[in-house]
Design a protein around this motif. Structure first.
Motif, PDB file in Angstrom:
ATOM      1  N   GLY A 277      46.678 -15.486  46.992  1.00 23.96           N
ATOM      2  CA  GLY A 277      47.748 -14.690  46.895  1.00 23.96           C
ATOM      3  C   GLY A 277      48.924 -15.526  46.788  1.00 23.96           C
TER       4      GLY A 277
ATOM      5  N   ARG B 183      48.986 -17.269  43.405  1.00 20.67           N
ATOM      6  CA  ARG B 183      49.435 -16.712  42.303  1.00 20.67           C
ATOM      7  C   ARG B 183      50.718 -16.300  42.518  1.00 20.67           C
ATOM      8  N   ALA B 184      51.523 -15.904  43.358  1.00 24.80           N
ATOM      9  CA  ALA B 184      52.767 -15.683  43.611  1.00 24.80           C
ATOM     10  C   ALA B 184      53.725 -16.886  43.124  1.00 24.80           C
TER      11      ALA B 184
ATOM     12  N   ALA C  80      55.078 -11.485  46.863  1.00 26.34           N
ATOM     13  CA  ALA C  80      53.628 -11.322  47.388  1.00 26.34           C
ATOM     14  C   ALA C  80      53.674 -10.312  48.524  1.00 26.34           C
TER      15      ALA C  80
ATOM     16  N   THR D 117      52.665  -8.690  43.793  1.00 27.19           N
ATOM     17  CA  THR D 117      52.077  -8.395  45.211  1.00 27.19           C
ATOM     18  C   THR D 117      50.626  -9.123  45.394  1.00 27.19           C
ATOM     19  N   CYS D 118      50.067  -9.675  46.515  1.00 28.48           N
ATOM     20  CA  CYS D 118      48.843  -9.838  46.698  1.00 28.48           C
ATOM     21  C   CYS D 118      47.940  -8.982  46.418  1.00 28.48           C
TER      22      CYS D 118
ATOM     23  N   CYS E 118      43.037 -10.248  55.674  1.00 30.26           N
ATOM     24  CA  CYS E 118      42.431 -10.826  54.491  1.00 30.26           C
ATOM     25  C   CYS E 118      41.668 -12.110  54.840  1.00 30.26           C
TER      26      CYS E 118
ATOM     27  N   SER F 164      51.372 -19.852  53.377  1.00 28.73           N
ATOM     28  CA  SER F 164      52.096 -20.082  52.534  1.00 28.73           C
ATOM     29  C   SER F 164      52.845 -21.587  52.666  1.00 28.73           C
TER      30      SER F 164
END
Length: 316
Positions: free
Chosen positions: A19, A22-23, A78, A100-101, A200, A273
């Protein structure tokens, strides 16, 4: 002078999750497609190094939509945003991209489905965290009640104990959340939970790696930001798993060397992150002072990948 020996137990998985990856990619592709500046509502992910790097490439970070000019693209972080934010962006005819994840979006969809079925929601999360604000903001005021602890469960006031469901923030402590879920089920036997755990895969995997690593290490460092929920949980998990000293560091410069005097083994991990370059920076700082042997502690393999939104994959 001979350096003292040090074994570094290096957790795997660690660092970037799908996530976050991707962000960051979304911001970089948006700058490439539409040119700078591109506006980002809230930190895209909770990491100063990442935010500063994107800022240097042309991202402008703001807290609210009204700080964005109407003629420039805006990206939502995200962590997710309340429903009112994209609605306002659409009303202002802004070009916006939602980073957004997908695993947070899944929680939003769950909450909306339960609401449609007439259930009031209880969210397990941290007050004031952007993800909690975003999830609670999917439904009308009063439809989502927040609990942070087992104690909160005892006092939460619900509309109808027989018409309840719960969701969770995706970055919580797995063990703490299990205790809160048990308390919810004990007080509200009819409460409906998610089909699969909302926490997650990346949060779960990083906590499991820390649990495996912590008993072997005299001390543990978690590379991550102080406003990163999943990073702070890793520190707590490490301490609970038997590591006598666990510290959160943003970079090598933050290491408290006096607290680490005399150690022979060290655990290192990174929040979801935190980029790998910062992990390497920390390891290099220890190589300057110790004769380092690195031993990976592998508890899972990750191969999850999320596609970026179609608007960024199409030609300009």
């Amino acid at each position: 002078m001979t350096k003292p020996p040090l074994t570094i137990h290096l957790a795997a998985p660690r660092g970037f999750c799908a996530g976050v990856d991707r962000a960051i990619k979304i911001v970089e592709m948006a700058i490439e497609k539409w040119g700078a500046p591109v506006y980002v509502r809230h930190e895209i992910v909770h990491n100063k190094y990442v935010v500063d790097d994107l800022r240097a490439k042309g991202a402008v970070f703001v807290e609210e939509l009204d700080e964005c000019p109407p003629d420039r693209p805006v990206i939502f972080s995200a962590h997710g945003v309340p429903k009112a934010v994209p609605a306002e962006a659409a009303r202002r005819h802004m070009l916006f991209v939602d980073a957004t994840c997908p695993l947070v979006s899944k929680v939003h969809i769950e909450a909306a489905r339960h609401h449609e079925n007439g259930l009031q929601m209880i969210m397990i999360g941290h007050a004031g965290h952007p993800e909690t604000i975003g999830t609670m903001g999917q439904l009308p005021e009063g439809e989502v009640l927040l609990v942070e602890t087992v104690e909160d469960v005892a006092t939460v006031q619900v509309r109808d104990p027989a018409r309840l469901a719960f969701v969770t923030q995706t970055t919580l402590s797995v063990d703490d959340t299990a205790d809160i879920v048990a308390a919810l089920k004990a007080r509200f036997p009819a409460i409906v939970g998610p089909h699969k755990e909302d926490i997650c895969y990346a949060t779960t995997n990083r906590q499991e790696a820390v649990k495996a690593m912590a008993p072997r290490a005299d001390a543990m460092l978690v590379v991550g930001a102080p406003n990163s929920s999943n990073s702070k949980r890793l520190v707590e998990v490490g301490a609970r798993a038997g590591c006598r000293y666990a510290q959160l560091v943003q970079r090598a410069a933050d290491i408290d060397w006096r607290a680490l005097e005399g150690i022979r083994s060290l655990g290192i991990t990174a929040g979801a992150s935190a980029p790998e370059v910062l992990v390497n920076e920390v390891i290099d700082a220890f190589r300057d002072r110790f004769e380092v042997t690195v031993e990976p502690v592998v508890t899972a393999e990750e191969n999850v990948e999320f596609k970026v939104p179609r608007v960024l994959r199409e030609p300009a």
